[in-house]
Design a protein around this motif. Structure first.
Motif, PDB file in Angstrom:
ATOM      1  N   TRP A 282     -11.180  13.383  -1.574  1.00 28.03           N
ATOM      2  CA  TRP A 282     -11.217  12.467  -2.877  1.00 28.03           C
ATOM      3  C   TRP A 282     -11.381  13.263  -4.056  1.00 28.03           C
ATOM      4  CZ3 TRP A 282      -8.946   8.610  -0.589  1.00 28.03           C
ATOM      5  CH2 TRP A 282      -9.449   8.003   0.289  1.00 28.03           C
TER       6      TRP A 282
ATOM      7  N   TRP B 137     -14.155   7.560   5.145  1.00 28.77           N
ATOM      8  CA  TRP B 137     -14.474   7.504   3.698  1.00 28.77           C
ATOM      9  C   TRP B 137     -15.450   8.843   3.366  1.00 28.77           C
ATOM     10  CZ3 TRP B 137     -13.293   5.215  -0.752  1.00 28.77           C
ATOM     11  CH2 TRP B 137     -14.172   5.255  -1.903  1.00 28.77           C
TER      12      TRP B 137
ATOM     13  N   ASN C 186       0.901  -1.208   0.032  1.00 25.53           N
ATOM     14  CA  ASN C 186       0.067  -0.061  -0.176  1.00 25.53           C
ATOM     15  C   ASN C 186       0.799   1.224  -0.142  1.00 25.53           C
ATOM     16  OD1 ASN C 186      -2.680  -1.148   0.171  1.00 25.53           O
ATOM     17  ND2 ASN C 186      -2.344  -1.646   2.077  1.00 25.53           N
TER      18      ASN C 186
ATOM     19  N   ILE D  75      -9.326   1.408   0.842  1.00 27.23           N
ATOM     20  CA  ILE D  75     -10.282   0.365   0.908  1.00 27.23           C
ATOM     21  C   ILE D  75      -9.461  -0.816   1.299  1.00 27.23           C
ATOM     22  CG2 ILE D  75     -11.995  -0.918  -0.065  1.00 27.23           C
ATOM     23  CD1 ILE D  75     -12.995   1.402  -1.977  1.00 27.23           C
ATOM     24  N   ASN D  76      -8.430  -0.984   0.686  1.00 31.17           N
ATOM     25  CA  ASN D  76      -7.605  -2.262   0.964  1.00 31.17           C
ATOM     26  C   ASN D  76      -6.999  -2.488   2.152  1.00 31.17           C
ATOM     27  OD1 ASN D  76      -6.054  -4.521  -0.185  1.00 31.17           O
ATOM     28  ND2 ASN D  76      -4.495  -3.264  -0.060  1.00 31.17           N
TER      29      ASN D  76
ATOM     30  N   PHE E 148      -8.757   7.289  -8.378  1.00 28.94           N
ATOM     31  CA  PHE E 148      -9.348   6.157  -7.898  1.00 28.94           C
ATOM     32  C   PHE E 148      -8.309   5.369  -7.001  1.00 28.94           C
ATOM     33  CE2 PHE E 148     -12.861   7.080 -11.067  1.00 28.94           C
ATOM     34  CZ  PHE E 148     -13.809   6.991 -10.198  1.00 28.94           C
ATOM     35  N   VAL E 149      -7.181   5.419  -7.261  1.00 26.89           N
ATOM     36  CA  VAL E 149      -6.025   4.538  -6.690  1.00 26.89           C
ATOM     37  C   VAL E 149      -6.006   4.726  -5.302  1.00 26.89           C
ATOM     38  CG1 VAL E 149      -3.603   4.009  -6.680  1.00 26.89           C
ATOM     39  CG2 VAL E 149      -4.834   4.256  -8.935  1.00 26.89           C
ATOM     40  N   TYR E 150      -6.004   6.209  -5.094  1.00 23.56           N
ATOM     41  CA  TYR E 150      -6.183   6.397  -3.525  1.00 23.56           C
ATOM     42  C   TYR E 150      -7.255   5.993  -2.681  1.00 23.56           C
ATOM     43  CZ  TYR E 150      -2.319   9.863  -4.147  1.00 23.56           C
ATOM     44  OH  TYR E 150      -0.950  10.218  -4.703  1.00 23.56           O
ATOM     45  N   MET E 151      -8.508   5.833  -3.411  1.00 23.15           N
ATOM     46  CA  MET E 151      -9.613   5.190  -2.725  1.00 23.15           C
ATOM     47  C   MET E 151      -9.287   3.533  -2.519  1.00 23.15           C
ATOM     48  SD  MET E 151     -12.763   7.036  -4.694  1.00 23.15           S
ATOM     49  CE  MET E 151     -13.014   8.809  -4.782  1.00 23.15           C
ATOM     50  N   PHE E 152      -8.766   3.164  -3.742  1.00 20.55           N
ATOM     51  CA  PHE E 152      -8.577   1.499  -3.623  1.00 20.55           C
ATOM     52  C   PHE E 152      -7.463   1.257  -2.526  1.00 20.55           C
ATOM     53  CE2 PHE E 152      -9.484   1.396  -8.214  1.00 20.55           C
ATOM     54  CZ  PHE E 152     -11.098   1.619  -8.079  1.00 20.55           C
TER      55      PHE E 152
END
Length: 440
Positions: free
Chosen positions: A358, A403, A80, A377-378, A370-374
């Motif tokens: 976001w 979130w 991450n 979430i991970n 979206f990578v930052y969101m993923f």
């Protein structure tokens, strides 16, 4: 004498740690807790540098990471953090091709914080002393009490600005009531985490929780009231997902009573009715659509969260670059059309700062945002899978709360967000190794 571990210091022989290792341990604990305090007191700066969120947590994190690399001749990071590292270089590329370097520099600081502060927290959060966290809560409370009882502008000299009014509440060591409330929400989540990891005892946890909720209420902030509701609701959701209703009827009843009491107070107590939070709550109940148009603060936050989503199709997924919000926001408002365009007419679109973490990533980097969101979430999903049910519930409740806050109010440079990501990752990684020692 060779290297002596901390375990050797506790063995029956009673060997003492070498002076060098004592100094290294002192530096570790000092750096970890100083980073915590800089992240918590993110607005404090007696010199006005021209922005609200101060860069001191980022600066210390950079020093920690640099010192670690020089000392160990390597840098260890999990997958991450490595993705955040790669995304920082992507952000540097966007900054390099951006025409407005002055406006883009603030955005770049946000992406740097996401990597540096997260990595520094990941490396040092194990050394956090709960005493310093509790001290921060008490200090915010003390300044707030003085503002509430003696002088509403007390402590203004420590801040770049202090924005409040008669109908709005106190700010303590934040720049405005809503910012104070947001810091308290993050401290509530850190308090949950410290309890679940055994660093905070139950009695102190309960006291700190009550003090933080009380501080959110005295901000008289409508946004603060909304975020407190989000936080409490996320706690309920985490309980239902992990344990069901039967085992926690008492806790659910307490949560319901707290939420009900807060809303009843703002609806029935005259002074609270006339406060910012009371006016927003009344408008939300009577005519929520009109509230979104007439309330500039809410219109700002929602517009800044929604328009970046439209920017994805507007820019064909490649992003509109750093520091260009003032240039394209009006066009995006027209592009969105309908009620979004009407609401956007009451929002501030003439400055380059986007009031959404976001939203900033999606607007500036396009689909890559979206990578930052993923990544986030991970981190949360990995924590939610831990065998420790109490800790898993903290990951779930904090994940839901953060979130939503990252859409509504938190900039990317907000150090508490990155600090919590690093803290979460370290705890998850540590427990994964404990559960499977052969997998390192």
């Amino acid at each position: 004498m060779g290297h002596v571990s901390t375990n050797d210091a506790r063995n029956p022989i009673g060997r003492k740690l070498p002076l060098q290792q004592k100094m290294e341990n002192t530096m570790r604990f000092g750096a970890a807790n100083f980073l915590l305090l800089l992240s918590l007191f993110l607005y404090v700066c007696p010199i006005n540098l021209g922005f609200d969120t101060q860069p001191f947590a980022l600066m210390l994190s950079t020093l920690i990471v640099t010192f670690t690399i020089l000392k160990t001749k390597k840098i260890s990071m999990n997958s991450n953090v490595f993705v955040l590292f790669l995304m920082f270089f992507v952000a540097c590329f966007f900054f390099a091709i951006n025409a407005n370097k002055a406006a883009g520099l603030r955005s770049l600081a946000g992406y740097a914080s996401l990597f540096m502060v997260t990595l520094a927290s990941y490396r040092t959060s194990r050394y956090i002393k709960t005493t310093w966290f509790n001290f921060a809560v008490y200090l915010y409370l003390s300044v707030g009490i003085i503002q509430l009882t003696v002088d509403k502008k007390f402590g203004a000299f420590l801040l770049p600005r202090m924005s409040t009014s008669v109908e709005r509440g106190i700010t303590s060591l934040a720049v405005e009531p809503s910012a104070y409330a947001v810091v308290c929400i993050f401290m509530l989540m850190i308090n949950d985490f410290l309890l679940a990891t055994g660093k905070q005892n139950k009695r102190k946890y309960f006291i700190i929780t009550l003090l933080l909720i009380a501080q959110i209420l005295v901000t008289l902030s409508g946004i603060g009231l909304l975020f407190l509701t989000v936080y409490l609701t996320s706690k309920v959701i985490s309980i239902l997902l992990k344990d069901g209703i039967a085992k926690h009827k008492g806790k659910l009843i307490i949560f319901a009573l707290i939420i009900g009491s807060v809303f009843a107070s703002f609806r029935n107590i005259d002074s609270l009715q006339r406060s910012r939070g009371g006016l927003v709550l009344n408008a939300a109940i009577s005519n929520p659509k009109l509230l979104l148009i007439e309330d500039g603060s809410i219109a700002d936050r929602l517009t800044h969260a929604i328009l970046p989503i439209y920017s994805l199709s507007y820019s064909h997924g490649v992003g509109l670059g750093m520091g260009t919000w003032a240039k394209y926001a009006i066009n995006l408002r027209s592009y969105a059309g309908g009620f979004i365009e009407i609401m956007g007419q009451h929002a501030t679109l003439t400055v380059d700062r986007i009031m959404s973490g976001w939203g900033t990533a999606l607007y500036e980097l396009g689909s890559l945002g979206f990578v930052y969101m993923f990544v986030f979430i991970n981190i949360i999903v990995a924590g939610a899978k831990t065998k420790d049910k109490k800790l898993a519930m903290v990951y779930i409740s904090s994940g839901i709360t953060i979130w939503l806050l990252m859409f509504m109010s938190i900039p990317l440079a907000f150090p508490l967000f990155s600090f919590m990501m690093g803290m979460f990752m370290y705890e998850t990684g540590k427990r994964a190794i404990e559960n499977n020692p052969n997998k390192i």
